[in-house]
Design a protein around this motif. Structure first.
Motif, PDB file in Angstrom:
ATOM      1  N   LEU A  82     108.862  55.133  67.136  1.00  0.00           N
ATOM      2  CA  LEU A  82     107.619  55.181  66.376  1.00  0.00           C
ATOM      3  C   LEU A  82     106.612  54.260  67.029  1.00  0.00           C
ATOM      4  O   LEU A  82     106.933  53.119  67.368  1.00  0.00           O
ATOM      5  CB  LEU A  82     107.869  54.731  64.935  1.00  0.00           C
ATOM      6  CG  LEU A  82     106.633  54.500  64.059  1.00  0.00           C
ATOM      7  CD1 LEU A  82     106.001  55.836  63.688  1.00  0.00           C
ATOM      8  CD2 LEU A  82     107.002  53.699  62.816  1.00  0.00           C
ATOM      9  N   GLN A  83     105.389  54.751  67.185  1.00  0.00           N
ATOM     10  CA  GLN A  83     104.271  53.922  67.598  1.00  0.00           C
ATOM     11  C   GLN A  83     103.151  54.098  66.583  1.00  0.00           C
ATOM     12  O   GLN A  83     102.735  55.224  66.304  1.00  0.00           O
ATOM     13  CB  GLN A  83     103.772  54.293  68.997  1.00  0.00           C
ATOM     14  CG  GLN A  83     104.778  54.030  70.120  1.00  0.00           C
ATOM     15  CD  GLN A  83     105.779  55.147  70.247  1.00  0.00           C
ATOM     16  OE1 GLN A  83     105.435  56.325  70.237  1.00  0.00           O
ATOM     17  NE2 GLN A  83     107.051  54.775  70.369  1.00  0.00           N
ATOM     18  N   LEU A  84     102.682  52.998  66.043  1.00  0.00           N
ATOM     19  CA  LEU A  84     101.581  52.989  65.098  1.00  0.00           C
ATOM     20  C   LEU A  84     100.514  52.077  65.665  1.00  0.00           C
ATOM     21  O   LEU A  84     100.718  50.865  65.774  1.00  0.00           O
ATOM     22  CB  LEU A  84     102.050  52.506  63.724  1.00  0.00           C
ATOM     23  CG  LEU A  84     101.006  52.495  62.608  1.00  0.00           C
ATOM     24  CD1 LEU A  84     100.580  53.913  62.247  1.00  0.00           C
ATOM     25  CD2 LEU A  84     101.543  51.763  61.380  1.00  0.00           C
ATOM     26  N   SER A  85      99.400  52.639  66.025  1.00  0.00           N
ATOM     27  CA  SER A  85      98.359  51.896  66.719  1.00  0.00           C
ATOM     28  C   SER A  85      97.381  51.257  65.749  1.00  0.00           C
ATOM     29  O   SER A  85      97.318  51.591  64.566  1.00  0.00           O
ATOM     30  CB  SER A  85      97.614  52.820  67.686  1.00  0.00           C
ATOM     31  OG  SER A  85      96.906  53.822  66.986  1.00  0.00           O
ATOM     32  N   SER A  86      96.598  50.321  66.279  1.00  0.00           N
ATOM     33  CA  SER A  86      95.506  49.682  65.538  1.00  0.00           C
ATOM     34  C   SER A  86      95.949  49.169  64.180  1.00  0.00           C
ATOM     35  O   SER A  86      95.308  49.429  63.157  1.00  0.00           O
ATOM     36  CB  SER A  86      94.339  50.662  65.399  1.00  0.00           C
ATOM     37  OG  SER A  86      93.881  51.108  66.655  1.00  0.00           O
ATOM     38  N   VAL A  87      97.011  48.421  64.156  1.00  0.00           N
ATOM     39  CA  VAL A  87      97.584  48.003  62.884  1.00  0.00           C
ATOM     40  C   VAL A  87      96.731  46.929  62.214  1.00  0.00           C
ATOM     41  O   VAL A  87      95.997  46.173  62.864  1.00  0.00           O
ATOM     42  CB  VAL A  87      99.027  47.502  63.038  1.00  0.00           C
ATOM     43  CG1 VAL A  87      99.909  48.621  63.571  1.00  0.00           C
ATOM     44  CG2 VAL A  87      99.096  46.277  63.933  1.00  0.00           C
ATOM     45  N   THR A  88      96.824  46.896  60.905  1.00  0.00           N
ATOM     46  CA  THR A  88      96.199  45.889  60.063  1.00  0.00           C
ATOM     47  C   THR A  88      97.259  45.302  59.146  1.00  0.00           C
ATOM     48  O   THR A  88      98.384  45.807  59.073  1.00  0.00           O
ATOM     49  CB  THR A  88      95.070  46.489  59.218  1.00  0.00           C
ATOM     50  OG1 THR A  88      95.631  47.269  58.155  1.00  0.00           O
ATOM     51  CG2 THR A  88      94.153  47.367  60.058  1.00  0.00           C
ATOM     52  N   PRO A  89      96.938  44.238  58.404  1.00  0.00           N
ATOM     53  CA  PRO A  89      97.915  43.715  57.451  1.00  0.00           C
ATOM     54  C   PRO A  89      98.396  44.733  56.424  1.00  0.00           C
ATOM     55  O   PRO A  89      99.488  44.564  55.871  1.00  0.00           O
ATOM     56  CB  PRO A  89      97.160  42.555  56.788  1.00  0.00           C
ATOM     57  CG  PRO A  89      96.238  42.074  57.852  1.00  0.00           C
ATOM     58  CD  PRO A  89      95.784  43.316  58.563  1.00  0.00           C
ATOM     59  N   GLU A  90      97.612  45.786  56.176  1.00  0.00           N
ATOM     60  CA  GLU A  90      98.038  46.834  55.249  1.00  0.00           C
ATOM     61  C   GLU A  90      99.229  47.621  55.773  1.00  0.00           C
ATOM     62  O   GLU A  90      99.871  48.344  55.005  1.00  0.00           O
ATOM     63  CB  GLU A  90      96.883  47.786  54.967  1.00  0.00           C
ATOM     64  CG  GLU A  90      95.700  47.143  54.246  1.00  0.00           C
ATOM     65  CD  GLU A  90      96.079  46.623  52.879  1.00  0.00           C
ATOM     66  OE1 GLU A  90      96.735  47.377  52.121  1.00  0.00           O
ATOM     67  OE2 GLU A  90      95.726  45.472  52.562  1.00  0.00           O
ATOM     68  N   ASP A  91      99.534  47.487  57.046  1.00  0.00           N
ATOM     69  CA  ASP A  91     100.689  48.153  57.629  1.00  0.00           C
ATOM     70  C   ASP A  91     101.969  47.336  57.501  1.00  0.00           C
ATOM     71  O   ASP A  91     103.036  47.790  57.938  1.00  0.00           O
ATOM     72  CB  ASP A  91     100.427  48.476  59.100  1.00  0.00           C
ATOM     73  CG  ASP A  91      99.314  49.490  59.280  1.00  0.00           C
ATOM     74  OD1 ASP A  91      99.381  50.552  58.626  1.00  0.00           O
ATOM     75  OD2 ASP A  91      98.386  49.226  60.069  1.00  0.00           O
ATOM     76  N   THR A  92     101.884  46.144  56.940  1.00  0.00           N
ATOM     77  CA  THR A  92     103.086  45.356  56.690  1.00  0.00           C
ATOM     78  C   THR A  92     104.006  46.111  55.738  1.00  0.00           C
ATOM     79  O   THR A  92     103.590  46.550  54.669  1.00  0.00           O
ATOM     80  CB  THR A  92     102.717  43.990  56.094  1.00  0.00           C
ATOM     81  OG1 THR A  92     101.993  43.229  57.063  1.00  0.00           O
ATOM     82  CG2 THR A  92     103.963  43.217  55.689  1.00  0.00           C
ATOM     83  N   ALA A  93     105.263  46.266  56.134  1.00  0.00           N
ATOM     84  CA  ALA A  93     106.189  47.063  55.341  1.00  0.00           C
ATOM     85  C   ALA A  93     107.592  46.923  55.908  1.00  0.00           C
ATOM     86  O   ALA A  93     107.792  46.399  57.005  1.00  0.00           O
ATOM     87  CB  ALA A  93     105.782  48.542  55.342  1.00  0.00           C
ATOM     88  N   VAL A  94     108.552  47.413  55.141  1.00  0.00           N
ATOM     89  CA  VAL A  94     109.878  47.674  55.684  1.00  0.00           C
ATOM     90  C   VAL A  94     109.853  49.090  56.245  1.00  0.00           C
ATOM     91  O   VAL A  94     109.482  50.035  55.550  1.00  0.00           O
ATOM     92  CB  VAL A  94     110.973  47.534  54.622  1.00  0.00           C
ATOM     93  CG1 VAL A  94     112.331  47.902  55.201  1.00  0.00           C
ATOM     94  CG2 VAL A  94     111.002  46.105  54.082  1.00  0.00           C
TER      95      VAL A  94
END
Length: 123
Positions: A82-94
């Motif tokens: 998995l690649q998730l680009s341009s992350v922000t704190p909203e992407d914090t997760a398990v």
């Protein structure tokens, strides 16, 4: 017995790309009708389906994440990533990798799950 194991950095800086790998044992990621899934759960929220790669290599993504998400595979290592680009704190997760044994069965519930890995987006 299918086993899945997530791996990758637990901390990612904002604007960077989150990269995780799922190592599969007990089955081949190219087995017909199997689907290999990424799901995440932010703190205090429900599970969010992110995307899938099927046994023939086709990919499908959540509409809300499609522009930032890429799922790929390495058949020689029996892994998918998995690649998730341009992350922000909203992407914090398990983040979980998971598998469905048959896409012909009308259920969205995975049959197998990895243990999950915490990823925190923070500077």
């Amino acid at each position: 017995q299918v086993r899945l194991q997530e791996s990758g950095p637990g901390l990612v800086k904002p604007s960077q790309t989150l990269s995780l790998t799922c190592t599969v044992s007990g089955d081949s990621i190219t087995t017909d009708y199997h689907a290999w899934v990424w799901i995440r759960q932010p703190p205090g929220k429900g599970l969010e389906w992110m995307g899938v790669i099927t046994s023939d290599g086709a990919t499908h993504y959540s509409s809300s994440l499609k522009s930032r998400t890429s799922i790929s595979r390495d058949t020689s290592k029996n892994q998918f990533s998995l690649q998730l680009s341009s992350v922000t704190p909203e992407d914090t997760a398990v983040y979980y990798c998971a598998a469905r044994r048959s896409i012909l069965v009308p259920t969205t519930t995975p049959d197998y799950w990895g243990q999950g890995t915490q990823v925190t987006v923070s500077s």
